[in-house]
Design an enzyme around this catalytic site. Structure first.
Site, PDB file in Angstrom:
ATOM      1  CD  GLU A 200      42.787  51.295  46.294  1.00 45.10           C
ATOM      2  OE1 GLU A 200      42.492  51.487  45.115  1.00 45.10           O
ATOM      3  OE2 GLU A 200      43.732  50.554  46.654  1.00 45.10           O
TER       4      GLU A 200
ATOM      5  CG  ASP B 172      37.924  51.762  46.320  1.00 47.57           C
ATOM      6  OD1 ASP B 172      38.597  50.745  46.500  1.00 47.57           O
ATOM      7  OD2 ASP B 172      38.252  52.693  45.556  1.00 47.57           O
ATOM      8  CB  ILE B 173      40.485  55.596  49.252  1.00 49.83           C
ATOM      9  CG1 ILE B 173      40.404  55.170  50.725  1.00 49.83           C
ATOM     10  CG2 ILE B 173      41.037  57.021  49.162  1.00 49.83           C
ATOM     11  CD1 ILE B 173      41.746  55.152  51.434  1.00 49.83           C
TER      12      ILE B 173
END
Length: 544
Positions: free
Chosen positions: A460, A417-418
């Site tokens: 994301e 996950d960003i």
């Protein structure tokens, strides 16, 4: 008296010679007649039988390929497939599909579309429709088409459950796939063999019989070897069609193509170059001593770079043997569309010129397989990032689950996950966020091996499946990925942003007992990484 006796002896000797010659001629003539009769009756029957088997195999392969297009409801692609097969296979007179009423729905000869075959008078239909018969007597028979004898193979298209969207469920069949193969090559082969035997036998009457028999035997053996070589090539090509039609998954297809080429040509090394729309990660390489595909970064100063550059400019369009017979360049294309460049090397020997015919045949079938796989890949790929979609994720992880139960193959799952992605969108806008997603996807792909699979899981969030990997291997890949993204210069307008990711790692079967549990454990690890400070890796090393 002596002169008379000598004359009589000479006369007797001449008569005796004539008898011997006549005997030889009679024996040879009888042999020729018997041989030609045997060839005509036996060889023709066997060759036709073999052609029938080959036609049936082709029918199975073709039906398998068309079945996918039928389910996809793509009649244009089905018609184009039949046209391509008709053009690329000289031995096939035509191939067509008729519906249950005898109407030609698709045909390699487009002018025949719409024509109706009278099932009560056509010789290939009378066997089943002349009486109360519902099961075909014989799927292969000899018929006359346009004044020429052809071998017709009829392949029944069963009404499968997947067809019930378009066809009534109570109908047994939806139609028939018909393949007409010319018997002219078979008859020509038989005539050629007969002429060789006849001419050689007559020549034996004029020159030394032992020498001519030796020469004849040598010539026939050479011809038979050529026939065997051609037959072997045909068998290889049929095998190739069968294996290539087994999948439309692009990752599996690459492995199958490598295996086919290495087996058929005895290759020691293979480089596969794919255009950017497939994957922006350089060249896929395979070596016999390693037996595994790997990605390779091509150096600008290397010979391979020059070859790839020439191919990209359209200067490599023909299949050629280079480098003193140790290398084959196999460009794979469909029309003007360059699909792949395959470079085949031999370190233990050289390639022979006759192998180029096999290479051309393989390239034709590989191009069709690549084109079909590309269409499928587009359907399962996220348009923004170029990674596989979440829909394909479920299918891929399910397949790996099956491989564990069948072969005991482990796998590791990374959930990525960003960090602070919402802040990027709020500060720089959604176009900037999309650019970040694309660049992060490239970093993910650059961090994994050729067999590994990357997915856009949603928003994301990303996922990576690492086949045949355990927790330690998964942690190494995750750290390589995290570090690469942390130090990557993400440019947005005039700004260079620092982007980080959090990664959760879980492995099967060490961390979970089911696919659902494996995904849940990787998600838990990702949650801990996000709430433990971000830009870090958390591993779920044991169940629970």
């Amino acid at each position: 008296m002596t002169g008379k006796t000598a004359a009589q002896n000479q006369e007797w000797l001449d008569r005796y010679k004539k008898k011997i010659i006549l005997g030889i001629v009679s024996v040879m003539t009888l042999s020729i007649v018997v041989t030609m009769f045997y060839i005509t009756c036996t060889m023709r029957s066997r060759l036709i039988q073999e052609r029938g088997v080959q036609a049936e195999e082709l029918g199975i392969v073709l039906h398998s390929s068309l079945n996918y297009l039928m389910e996809a409801r793509d009649p244009g692609k089905m018609q184009n497939t039949l046209v391509v097969i008709g053009k690329e296979n000289p031995a096939i007179v035509k191939t067509f599909i008729i519906d249950t009423k005898g109407k030609v729905a698709y045909s390699s000869r487009e002018k025949d579309i719409g024509a109706t075959i009278d099932r009560f008078t056509d010789i290939s239909c009378k066997g089943c429709h002349s009486g109360p018969v519902t099961v075909p007597h014989d799927k292969t028979m000899t018929v006359t088409v346009d004044g020429k004898r052809v071998l017709r193979h009829v392949h029944i298209i069963e009404n499968q459950p997947s067809c019930h969207r378009c066809h009534p469920a109570d109908v047994r069949i939806n139609g028939k796939l018909v393949i007409d193969s010319s018997l002219e090559p078979t008859d020509s082969l038989i005539r050629t063999v007969i002429l060789i035997i006849l001419g050689s036998s007559l020549a034996c009457l004029a020159v030394l019989i032992p020498f001519l028999w030796w020469a004849l035997s040598r010539g026939v053996n050479t011809y038979i070897d050529e026939i065997r070589t051609k037959s072997a090539e045909l068998l290889i090509l049929y095998s190739i069609v069968d294996r290539l039609s087994a999948t439309i998954d692009f990752e599996e297809l690459k492995q199958i193509i490598i295996e086919i080429i290495s087996e058929a040509l005895g290759a020691d090394e293979i480089d596969m170059v794919l255009p950017n729309e497939y994957r922006e990660l350089g060249v896929i390489v395979w070596a016999k001593d390693k037996s595994a595909m790997q990605r390779k970064k091509v150096e600008v100063a290397s010979a391979l770079h020059d070859i790839i550059y020439a191919w990209g400019e359209g200067r490599i369009t023909e299949h050629v043997i280079v480098n003193e017979g140790k290398e084959i360049h196999m460009p794979v294309s469909k029309g003007d569309n360059r699909l792949a460049l395959i470079i085949i090397r031999s370190t233990s020997g050289v390639f022979e010129p006759y192998q180029l015919a096999l290479v051309r045949g393989m390239a034709n079938h590989i191009s069709v397989a690549f084109e079909n796989a590309l269409l499928y890949r587009m359907a399962i790929t996220d348009e923004l990032t170029g990674l596989y979609s979440i829909r394909h994720f479920r299918q891929a992880i399910g397949k790996r689950y099956s491989l564990f139960h069948e072969f005991g193959e482990k796998m590791t799952l990374l959930m990525i996950d960003i960090d602070n992605f919402k802040k990027i969108n709020d500060s720089y806008g959604h176009p900037a966020g999309d650019a970040i997603l694309r660049e992060v996807s490239k970093c993910i792909l650059s961090s994994i091996r050729e067999p590994d699979l990357g997915f856009r899981y949603g928003g994301e969030e990303f996922a990576v499946i690492l086949p045949a990997s355990d927790i330690p291997a998964g942690k190494v890949v995750a750290e390589r990925m995290r570090s690469l993204i942390e130090h990557y210069p993400f440019k947005v307008d005039q700004h260079v942003l620092k982007v980080t990711v959090s990664i959760g790692v879980a492995s099967w079967p060490a961390s979970a007992e089911s696919i659902k549990e494996l995904i849940a454990e990787a998600d838990k690890a990702l949650y801990e990484a996000k709430h433990g400070g971000k830009n870090q890796i958390v591993v779920r090393a044991s169940k629970g």
